[in-house]
Scaffold this motif. Structure first.
Motif, PDB file in Angstrom:
ATOM      1  N   LEU A  19      -5.159 -19.608  -2.209  1.00 28.98           N
ATOM      2  CA  LEU A  19      -5.070 -21.027  -2.572  1.00 28.98           C
ATOM      3  C   LEU A  19      -4.167 -21.263  -3.784  1.00 28.98           C
ATOM      4  O   LEU A  19      -3.872 -22.417  -4.118  1.00 28.98           O
ATOM      5  N   LEU A  20      -3.722 -20.206  -4.431  1.00 27.19           N
ATOM      6  CA  LEU A  20      -2.766 -20.350  -5.528  1.00 27.19           C
ATOM      7  C   LEU A  20      -1.368 -20.715  -5.025  1.00 27.19           C
ATOM      8  O   LEU A  20      -0.547 -21.238  -5.787  1.00 27.19           O
ATOM      9  N   ASN A  21      -1.113 -20.455  -3.763  1.00 29.09           N
ATOM     10  CA  ASN A  21       0.217 -20.706  -3.203  1.00 29.09           C
ATOM     11  C   ASN A  21       0.433 -22.208  -2.994  1.00 29.09           C
ATOM     12  O   ASN A  21      -0.308 -22.847  -2.242  1.00 29.09           O
ATOM     13  N   PRO A  22       1.455 -22.788  -3.625  1.00 29.74           N
ATOM     14  CA  PRO A  22       1.686 -24.231  -3.486  1.00 29.74           C
ATOM     15  C   PRO A  22       2.085 -24.647  -2.071  1.00 29.74           C
ATOM     16  O   PRO A  22       1.974 -25.823  -1.720  1.00 29.74           O
ATOM     17  N   ASP A  23       2.542 -23.685  -1.246  1.00 31.45           N
ATOM     18  CA  ASP A  23       2.937 -23.983   0.133  1.00 31.45           C
ATOM     19  C   ASP A  23       1.808 -23.723   1.128  1.00 31.45           C
ATOM     20  O   ASP A  23       2.041 -23.748   2.346  1.00 31.45           O
ATOM     21  N   PHE A  24       0.608 -23.495   0.637  1.00 30.09           N
ATOM     22  CA  PHE A  24      -0.459 -22.995   1.505  1.00 30.09           C
ATOM     23  C   PHE A  24      -0.739 -23.909   2.698  1.00 30.09           C
ATOM     24  O   PHE A  24      -0.785 -23.450   3.843  1.00 30.09           O
TER      25      PHE A  24
ATOM     26  N   ASN B 111     -11.809 -16.587  -2.862  1.00 28.64           N
ATOM     27  CA  ASN B 111     -12.946 -16.452  -3.782  1.00 28.64           C
ATOM     28  C   ASN B 111     -13.617 -17.802  -4.032  1.00 28.64           C
ATOM     29  O   ASN B 111     -14.652 -17.872  -4.690  1.00 28.64           O
ATOM     30  N   GLY B 112     -13.019 -18.888  -3.533  1.00 27.48           N
ATOM     31  CA  GLY B 112     -13.640 -20.204  -3.592  1.00 27.48           C
ATOM     32  C   GLY B 112     -13.429 -20.979  -4.877  1.00 27.48           C
ATOM     33  O   GLY B 112     -13.801 -22.160  -4.963  1.00 27.48           O
ATOM     34  N   ILE B 113     -12.822 -20.373  -5.886  1.00 27.19           N
ATOM     35  CA  ILE B 113     -12.704 -21.020  -7.191  1.00 27.19           C
ATOM     36  C   ILE B 113     -11.904 -22.322  -7.118  1.00 27.19           C
ATOM     37  O   ILE B 113     -12.257 -23.311  -7.779  1.00 27.19           O
ATOM     38  N   LEU B 114     -10.873 -22.356  -6.302  1.00 30.29           N
ATOM     39  CA  LEU B 114      -9.995 -23.526  -6.238  1.00 30.29           C
ATOM     40  C   LEU B 114     -10.383 -24.534  -5.162  1.00 30.29           C
ATOM     41  O   LEU B 114      -9.760 -25.600  -5.070  1.00 30.29           O
ATOM     42  N   LEU B 115     -11.386 -24.226  -4.373  1.00 26.45           N
ATOM     43  CA  LEU B 115     -11.731 -25.119  -3.263  1.00 26.45           C
ATOM     44  C   LEU B 115     -12.124 -26.515  -3.734  1.00 26.45           C
ATOM     45  O   LEU B 115     -11.855 -27.511  -3.051  1.00 26.45           O
TER      46      LEU B 115
END
Length: 323
Positions: free
Chosen positions: A108-113, A134-138
């Motif tokens: 989810l760190l990828n801006p193109d995800f 890992n769910g941190i950015l969800l």
């Protein structure tokens, strides 16, 4: 728990991403397997899916991470690179669905995800898609992300680490958009603050899977021909940096090599560049032959001690986390 165990769990969405192999018919008994095998012969494999290294780095940095994320520099697969390579695979094998598992590092760190998911669905509408996070950015993902998951039937598998995340926020989102979420608990007696890395509680008592480390052999003394038959990573094919690798260890080990300055050579026989491939059979043949890089990995299928228990925690970037 390590990534191998998570990917191989019976209910995991990534099962749809594994390649097929005649290895399965050899698993009846370990003794028969070793008595009857000619290790000079190939294991016939066919590329039907793979995991995608959407990013190499991570926002959690687990001790002994299977993909060496605590050691990795910031690196993403770009939308343009992914599109170019997936279009090439579609041209080479229009009848194959090429299911994918999207992971990292932390994908989810990828801006193109979100664009990457849409492109895969556009090219391979009948292929399955799944996210390992890992769910941190969800909790920060916008409605376009959740709509994309719904429209492409993409599921989420979350490694449930002992960290303080308000999971109710993204669980409500997932329910609203009818997205399937699957958890894999990590065994721990400690509970950590995600920002300070300090222990909040010593009475967490998760009964999840045990965390472990995959052990490397820095002397390269493993029998890499035999390991084609005994490797637990077999079939977990990895796409990264425009290349196809036999497994995620091969795809990410460059971070370990660069950080610790160890002498583990990565040869042209250890990966195949999609842009240079003339037929899908070239990739199938590549996956079916022994890889020199396997000399440096101690992982075996129930026959040797290539992994050992490791208490989950944050990496201190010590070489002993992987050796």
């Amino acid at each position: 728990m390590n990534r191998r165990d998570f990917i191989n769990c019976s209910s995991c969405f990534l099962l749809g991403c594994l390649t097929t192999s005649i290895f399965n018919r050899y698993i009846n008994t370990k003794n028969n397997f070793y008595e009857n095998h000619d290790y000079t012969k190939n294991v016939n494999m066919q590329l039907n899916g793979f995991t995608v290294a959407v990013s190499s780095h991570c926002n959690l940095n687990c001790k002994g991470c299977d993909t060496y994320s605590p050691l990795a520099k910031q690196e993403f697969v770009t939308y343009n690179q992914f599109t170019e390579d997936m279009q090439k695979l579609k041209e080479l094998a229009p009848d194959r669905m090429f299911s994918v598992g999207l992971l990292g590092g932390e994908p989810l760190l990828n801006p193109d995800f979100t664009k990457i998911i849409k492109k895969h669905h556009e090219l391979f509408p009948y292929g399955s898609r799944g996210i390992l996070t890992n769910g941190i950015l969800l909790n920060n993902m916008n409605d376009d992300f959740w709509n994309t998951l719904k429209n492409t039937q993409t599921g989420i598998s979350i490694s449930k680490y002992p960290i303080n995340i308000d999971r109710s926020i993204y669980e409500k989102k997932a329910k609203k958009f009818d997205i399937h979420i699957e958890y894999s608990d990590i065994r721990s007696d400690k509970f950590y603050d995600i920002k300070t890395h300090e222990v909040i509680s010593h009475n967490y008592h998760s009964d999840g899977a045990e965390w472990s480390k995959n052990i490397l052999d820095l002397d390269g003394k493993q029998d890499y021909v035999e390991k084609r038959y005994t490797c637990p990573h077999r079939g977990i094919v990895q796409y990264a940096r425009g290349n196809i690798y036999y497994c995620y260890v091969h795809a990410f080990i460059n971070a370990f090599i660069d950080y610790f300055k160890v002498n583990i050579p990565i040869t042209n026989d250890d990966y195949i560049k999609i842009a240079d491939v003339k037929s899908i059979e070239e990739i199938d043949e590549f996956l079916s032959t022994p890889k020199p890089l396997c000399k440096y990995c101690k992982q075996c299928h129930n026959t040797c001690y290539g992994s050992e228990p490791l208490e989950w925690g944050f990496s201190e970037r010590q070489i002993t986390e992987w050796t």
